[in-house]
Write a protein that holds these residues in place. Structure first.
Motif, short mmCIF file in Angstrom:
data_model
loop_
_atom_site.label_atom_id
_atom_site.label_comp_id
_atom_site.label_asym_id
_atom_site.label_seq_id
_atom_site.Cartn_x
_atom_site.Cartn_y
_atom_site.Cartn_z
N ASP A 80 33.06 13.34 54.92
CA ASP A 80 33.22 11.89 54.79
C ASP A 80 32.49 11.17 55.93
O ASP A 80 31.80 10.17 55.70
CB ASP A 80 34.72 11.54 54.82
CG ASP A 80 34.95 10.04 54.75
OD1 ASP A 80 34.68 9.42 53.71
OD2 ASP A 80 35.40 9.47 55.78
N CYS A 83 28.70 11.36 55.33
CA CYS A 83 28.24 10.40 54.32
C CYS A 83 28.22 8.98 54.87
O CYS A 83 27.26 8.22 54.64
CB CYS A 83 29.14 10.48 53.08
SG CYS A 83 28.98 12.03 52.16
N ASP A 84 29.26 8.59 55.58
CA ASP A 84 29.31 7.24 56.16
C ASP A 84 28.18 7.04 57.17
O ASP A 84 27.56 5.97 57.22
CB ASP A 84 30.66 7.01 56.84
CG ASP A 84 31.80 6.83 55.85
OD1 ASP A 84 31.53 6.54 54.68
OD2 ASP A 84 32.97 6.99 56.26
N ASP A 87 24.82 6.62 55.41
CA ASP A 87 24.75 5.26 54.86
C ASP A 87 24.38 4.25 55.93
O ASP A 87 23.52 3.39 55.73
CB ASP A 87 26.10 4.87 54.24
CG ASP A 87 26.11 5.00 52.72
OD1 ASP A 87 25.02 5.11 52.13
OD2 ASP A 87 27.19 4.98 52.14
N THR A 107 31.14 3.90 48.93
CA THR A 107 30.13 4.94 49.08
C THR A 107 28.78 4.41 48.61
O THR A 107 28.64 3.97 47.47
CB THR A 107 30.49 6.18 48.25
OG1 THR A 107 31.77 6.66 48.67
CG2 THR A 107 29.45 7.28 48.42
N ALA A 111 24.54 7.94 50.81
CA ALA A 111 25.60 8.92 51.06
C ALA A 111 25.63 9.96 49.95
O ALA A 111 25.73 11.17 50.22
CB ALA A 111 26.95 8.22 51.16
N VAL A 112 25.52 9.52 48.71
CA VAL A 112 25.53 10.44 47.56
C VAL A 112 24.30 11.34 47.59
O VAL A 112 24.40 12.56 47.41
CB VAL A 112 25.58 9.65 46.24
CG1 VAL A 112 25.49 10.61 45.05
CG2 VAL A 112 26.87 8.83 46.16
N CYS A 115 24.48 13.77 50.64
CA CYS A 115 25.55 14.75 50.43
C CYS A 115 25.05 15.84 49.48
O CYS A 115 25.27 17.04 49.71
CB CYS A 115 26.80 14.07 49.87
SG CYS A 115 28.17 15.21 49.54
N TRP A 118 22.65 18.05 51.35
CA TRP A 118 23.39 18.96 52.22
C TRP A 118 23.95 20.13 51.42
O TRP A 118 23.81 21.30 51.83
CB TRP A 118 24.53 18.22 52.92
CG TRP A 118 25.21 18.98 54.02
CD1 TRP A 118 24.98 18.89 55.35
CD2 TRP A 118 26.24 19.98 53.86
NE1 TRP A 118 25.78 19.77 56.04
CE2 TRP A 118 26.56 20.45 55.16
CE3 TRP A 118 26.90 20.52 52.76
CZ2 TRP A 118 27.52 21.42 55.37
CZ3 TRP A 118 27.86 21.52 52.98
CH2 TRP A 118 28.17 21.95 54.27
N TYR A 232 29.70 13.76 61.18
CA TYR A 232 28.27 13.95 60.90
C TYR A 232 27.73 15.13 61.72
O TYR A 232 27.02 15.99 61.19
CB TYR A 232 27.52 12.67 61.26
CG TYR A 232 26.01 12.78 61.32
CD1 TYR A 232 25.24 12.64 60.16
CD2 TYR A 232 25.36 13.00 62.53
CE1 TYR A 232 23.86 12.73 60.22
CE2 TYR A 232 23.98 13.09 62.60
CZ TYR A 232 23.23 12.95 61.45
OH TYR A 232 21.86 13.04 61.51
#
Length: 252
Positions: A80, A83-84, A87, A107, A111-112, A115, A118, A232
Motif C-alpha cells: 500500500d 503504491c501511494d 502515485d 488509487t 499505482a496500479v 504494482c 512489481w 515503498y
C-alpha cells in the motif's frame, strides 16, 4: 516487552495477536520486533518452498506462492505504501501536494501500473532459482529489509509531525531501536553471505543501495520519511534482492 511485540505484529502483519493497550510505554520498543515479523514471513516462505518440493509442484506455482505469501502475511501494508509513493512521485507536483497524495485513499493509475510491474518482476525473479540456499537468502532478506527500515525510522527525520510512522518514532527508545536493528542487520547479512557468498552478498548490496535511494529520494521529494515511504522501501528492497538472487543463483 510482550505488549511491544504484540503491537508490532498487530501493525505490520495479519498474524493473530491478543489485544493490548496502545500506550506510549507499550510502543516504546515495538519497532525492535519489526525484523521478527520478517523472520516469521521468511519461515512461511521456506515452508512453502519445502512443501512445493515434497508435492512436486512446478516452479511457476512455487514462485506464485512466494510472491503472495509475504503480501498476505503483512496484510499488504508495505505494498500500500509502495503504491501511494509511486502515485505521489509520478504526479510531479510540489512537495506539499505529494504529501497530500500519500494520504489520499484513492488509487491512481500509476499505482496500479507499477504494482503490476512489481508483481511481474517478482514472479519472474522467484521462478528462476532452484537451489534451496537461494531461497534461504531470500528468506533472510525479509529480516534485512525490516532491519534497515527500522534503522531509518530511528535515525532519519520525518516528513510530517504526525502519522503512524511518526507515532512509532516519537514513542520509540531510539538508541535501543538502533542497536537492535544493527544486530538484526549484521545477523541477516552474515546469514545471507554464509548461505551463498555471491548471491547473499549481491542481495545485501542491492538492499543497501535501496536504502541509500530511500533516504535521498525521501529527503529531496518529501522532506523526510513517512510510513508510506517506508513501505515503498521494504517492497523495493525485497524486489531488488529477489532480482539479485535470480541473476546470481547459479553461483550459490
Amino acid at each position: 516487552m510482550f505488549h511491544s511485540l504484540v503491537i508490532a505484529f498487530s501493525t505490520y502483519s495479519r498474524l493473530p495477536m491478543p489485544q493490548v493497550e496502545w500506550s506510549e510505554k507499550n510502543m516504546k520498543y515495538a519497532i525492535c520486533f519489526f525484523p521478527l515479523i520478517g523472520a516469521v514471513i521468511g519461515a512461511l516462505f521456506l515452508l512453502w518452498v519445502w512443501l512445493c518440493a515434497q508435492l512436486g509442484l512446478n516452479s511457476f506455482l512455487r514462485a506464485a506462492g512466494c510472491v503472495v505469501l509475504p503480501l498476505l502475511a503483512s496484510g499488504g501494508i508495505h505494498m500500500d505504501g509502495f503504491c501511494d509513493t509511486v502515485d505521489a512521485l509520478s504526479s510531479h507536483q510540489t512537495r506539499e501536494r505529494k504529501l497530500e497524495i500519500l494520504k489520499d485513499s484513492h488509487t491512481g493509475a500509476f499505482a496500479v501500473i507499477f504494482c503490476g510491474v512489481w508483481l511481474v518482476l517478482d514472479l519472474g525473479a522467484l521462478t528462476q532459482p532452484e537451489a534451496l540456499r537461494s531461497f534461504g537468502v531470500l528468506a533472510l532478506g525479509f529480516v534485512l529489509s525490516r532491519a534497515m527500515s527500522g534503522l531509518a525510522l530511528a535515525n532519519l527525520k520525518g516528513a510530517r509531525p504526525s502519522g503512524m510512522l511518526q507515532a512509532f518514532a516519537d514513542a520509540s527508545h531510539k538508541s535501543a531501536v538502533t542497536a537492535v536493528m544493527l544486530v538484526f542487520l549484521v545477523l541477516s547479512v552474515a546469514g545471507m553471505v554464509w548461505l551463498s557468498p555471491v548471491s547473499g552478498g549481491t542481495a545485501a548490496l542491492a538492499a543497501a543501495l535501496c536504502l541509500l535511494h530511500y533516504r535521498r529520494m525521501s529527503y529531496r521529494q518529501f522532506g523526510g520519511i513517512t510510513g508510506d515511504l517506508a513501505g515503498y522501501f521494504v517492497q523495493l528492497a525485497e524486489l531488488s534482492m529477489a532480482l539479485a538472487v535470480a541473476l546470481t543463483w547459479r553461483f550459490v
